[in-house]
Design a protein around this motif. Structure first.
Motif, short mmCIF file in Angstrom:
data_model
loop_
_atom_site.label_atom_id
_atom_site.label_comp_id
_atom_site.label_asym_id
_atom_site.label_seq_id
_atom_site.Cartn_x
_atom_site.Cartn_y
_atom_site.Cartn_z
N GLN A 154 -32.81 1.76 8.55
CA GLN A 154 -33.10 3.19 8.69
C GLN A 154 -32.93 3.62 10.14
O GLN A 154 -32.36 4.70 10.41
N THR A 351 -29.44 2.26 -2.22
CA THR A 351 -28.35 3.24 -2.30
C THR A 351 -28.33 3.92 -3.66
O THR A 351 -28.17 5.15 -3.77
N LYS A 354 -31.23 6.40 -3.84
CA LYS A 354 -31.00 7.61 -3.06
C LYS A 354 -29.94 8.50 -3.69
O LYS A 354 -30.02 9.73 -3.60
N VAL A 373 -36.37 8.71 1.68
CA VAL A 373 -35.61 9.31 0.58
C VAL A 373 -35.95 10.79 0.54
O VAL A 373 -37.12 11.16 0.42
#
Length: 552
Positions: A154, A351, A354, A373
């Motif tokens: 992140q 992934t 999200k 998210v």
């Protein structure tokens, strides 16, 4: 003051007898310590975190005032332009308060709730002060230490656009991925390294990284690093960076585990706290749902089948796998995330969550920090957390950056007293409701609905491998023994073209010859040899004496 800081830190490092040599090997007391990744015995292998707030240090030098806009800060024009492109127009409170001081080179101790903008609070200062510099191979100029791979990803994702704008190279160093590729990135030169302590220690011991040129060091979520047992590794790493460098420590909670880091490594820091640790998620809605133990699974399934995404937390990876399988069989697009998954699996799952391919992320506390998210409005504690800090960070996955969200905890009869005590310690007064599966009240609070019951399968994305050249040696290896033999034979028959245009064939290097001619291929010998009867012993080939012996 700079010289005094250098002398004090050098004295402390010597008196502690800990550190590394330039080659990366431990010296002194550090050689006798066991790595922090080994969990202590007892308490189910979990380290019991220290509780309670420590007294924040008093700043001697007055702090610079906060700003109202990024344009008021001495940031490079490229970073300001990228802020506009990314839609970041107004600084969050922790950014407005700390950036003027961190850009001036001051040490910073910052605390803010999850999602309050801590990453850019330290990241913009780190990038601006490093811009224009070039790192030598294996010698980064700035270091960001984080507790988990997810948080490292992140931080890297958040800083990459700004680092690219000022031509700074980022390297991410975490476990679970190829250490060879990470070593190559460090050897190529990277101004900024985002790392977990364990993997960075390994690369230092290999001689692939040296920290003696690091002038800016950031500890992100230092309290979790302490809880996970990384504190000895963190202190050994901090002892290797420049003694006169800048240190910044940011976290959502600051308990007594972090006190020794603050006292030992921060000098006259600027202290900024957006809100107290216990109130980090008081802007959310908190609901405790009393459920019957026999109805808990059905209630969980109906909540998971709601419209919209949700993160569900459980205590163990086995419980995560069981619930994920159950949800998939009932028509809920779920995926599991825990420490038993490989890093590519964890990255792929995040992934898909999200992107909306997965609507329910079933996770252990590995997802409690470092995952952002957008538009996630519900977090469910299927298993109640055992620590107030775990509750705060689980809930911190929702209501980020000013958005609203709800935290739901399912509590059975035997868990009520203990969880009520935990809520008191966290300073939270939740709404308590007794529910069963199918209740209208359950649907009103969580959006629960009956699942479709049609099993679903979450397919992994297909990744195309790059095509190799037709004459690639690896292509021959994939083709098996015969393909490899043909490839070698083709190479053997290639010769140099003489001036007259003829091609002279040469035997392959290292292949035996007989009378100046290449020896026949073993496979060809096997095909031409007479068949041997079943059970007959293999004939032993007579030994050929060296040419010197035959001449004698």
């Amino acid at each position: 003051m700079t010289q005094a800081r250098a002398n004090n830190r050098t004295t402390r490092a010597r008196s502690g007898g800990q550190g590394f040599t330039k080659g990366g090997r431990r010296t002194g007391a550090a050689a006798d310590r066991v790595g922090a990744q080994r969990r202590p015995k007892g308490s189910g292998g979990r380290r019991t975190p220290a509780t309670g707030e420590f007294a924040l240090p008093v700043t001697t030098t007055p702090a610079l005032p906060a700003v109202d806009a990024f344009a008021e800060l001495p940031l490079p024009g490229e970073i300001l332009a990228t802020l506009g492109q990314e839609g970041v127009t107004v600084p969050f409170p922790i950014q407005a308060a700390t950036l003027p001081n961190s850009l001036a080179g001051r040490d910073v101790l910052g605390r803010g709730r999850t999602g309050s903008g801590k990453t850019l609070a330290f990241g913009l200062a780190l990038l601006a002060r490093t811009a224009g510099l070039r790192a030598e191979p294996r010698k980064p100029l700035a270091l960001v230490l984080v507790p988990t791979r997810e948080l490292a990803g992140q931080v890297t994702d958040a800083l990459t656009p700004y680092a690219r704008s000022v031509r700074l190279r980022l390297a991410t160093v975490v476990g679970g991925l190829s250490i060879g590729k990470q070593a190559s990135a460090l050897r190529a030169g990277a101004e900024i390294v985002v790392a977990t302590p364990g993997r960075l220690k390994d690369l230092i011991e290999r001689g692939d990284c040296f920290l003696d040129e690091v002038g800016i060091t950031v500890l992100d979520e230092a309290d979790q690093m302490a809880d996970m047992g990384f504190l000895p590794q963190v202190t050994r790493l901090l002892d290797q960076v420049r003694a006169d460098g800048q240190r910044m420590l940011f976290s959502a909670t600051l308990d007594r585990n972090v006190d020794q880091l603050v006292r030992r490594y921060l000098t006259d820091p600027v202290v900024h706290s957006v809100d107290p640790s216990a109130g980090a998620v008081t802007t959310m809605e908190h609901h405790v749902l009393h459920v019957d133990d026999t109805d808990k699974r059905r209630t969980t399934t109906e909540i998971a089948a709601r419209d919209g995404r949700v993160i569900m937390f459980l205590d163990t990876k086995h419980a995560v796998d069981r619930l994920t399988k159950h949800l998939l069989n009932n028509g809920v697009r779920a995926a599991g995330l825990h420490g038993g998954k490989s890093q590519p699996q964890r990255t792929r799952t995040l992934t898909q969550f999200k992107d909306g391919q997965v609507t329910v992320l079933v996770a252990t506390n590995v997802a409690a920090r470092g995952i952002h998210v957008d538009n996630l409005d519900l977090v469910v504690n299927v298993d109640p957390p055992s620590d107030p800090k775990d509750y705060l960070h689980r809930g911190g996955r929702t209501a980020r950056a000013g958005e609203s969200g709800s935290v739901i905890t399912l509590v059975t009869r035997d868990q009520r007293r203990e969880f009520s005590r935990l809520m008191t310690q966290a300073g939270i007064t939740p709404s308590i409701t007794e529910v069963r599966s199918g209740d209208a009240e359950l649907s009103r609070i969580t959006g629960a609905q009956a699942p479709s019951g049609v099993p679903v399968v979450i397919a992994a994305p297909v990744v195309e491998r790059p095509r190799r050249a037709a004459n690639s040696s690896s292509r021959g290896r994939r083709g098996g023994r015969n393909a490899q033999g043909r490839s070698r034979q083709d190479r053997d028959t290639q010769g140099r073209t003489a001036e007259g245009g003829t091609t002279e064939a040469r035997p392959a290097a290292g292949r035996r010859t007989q009378g100046g001619r290449p020896a026949p291929d073993r496979q060809e010998q096997g095909r031409n040899a007479p068949a041997r009867r079943t059970g007959e012993a293999p004939r032993r080939r007579p030994r050929t004496k060296p040419s010197g012996e035959r001449a004698a």
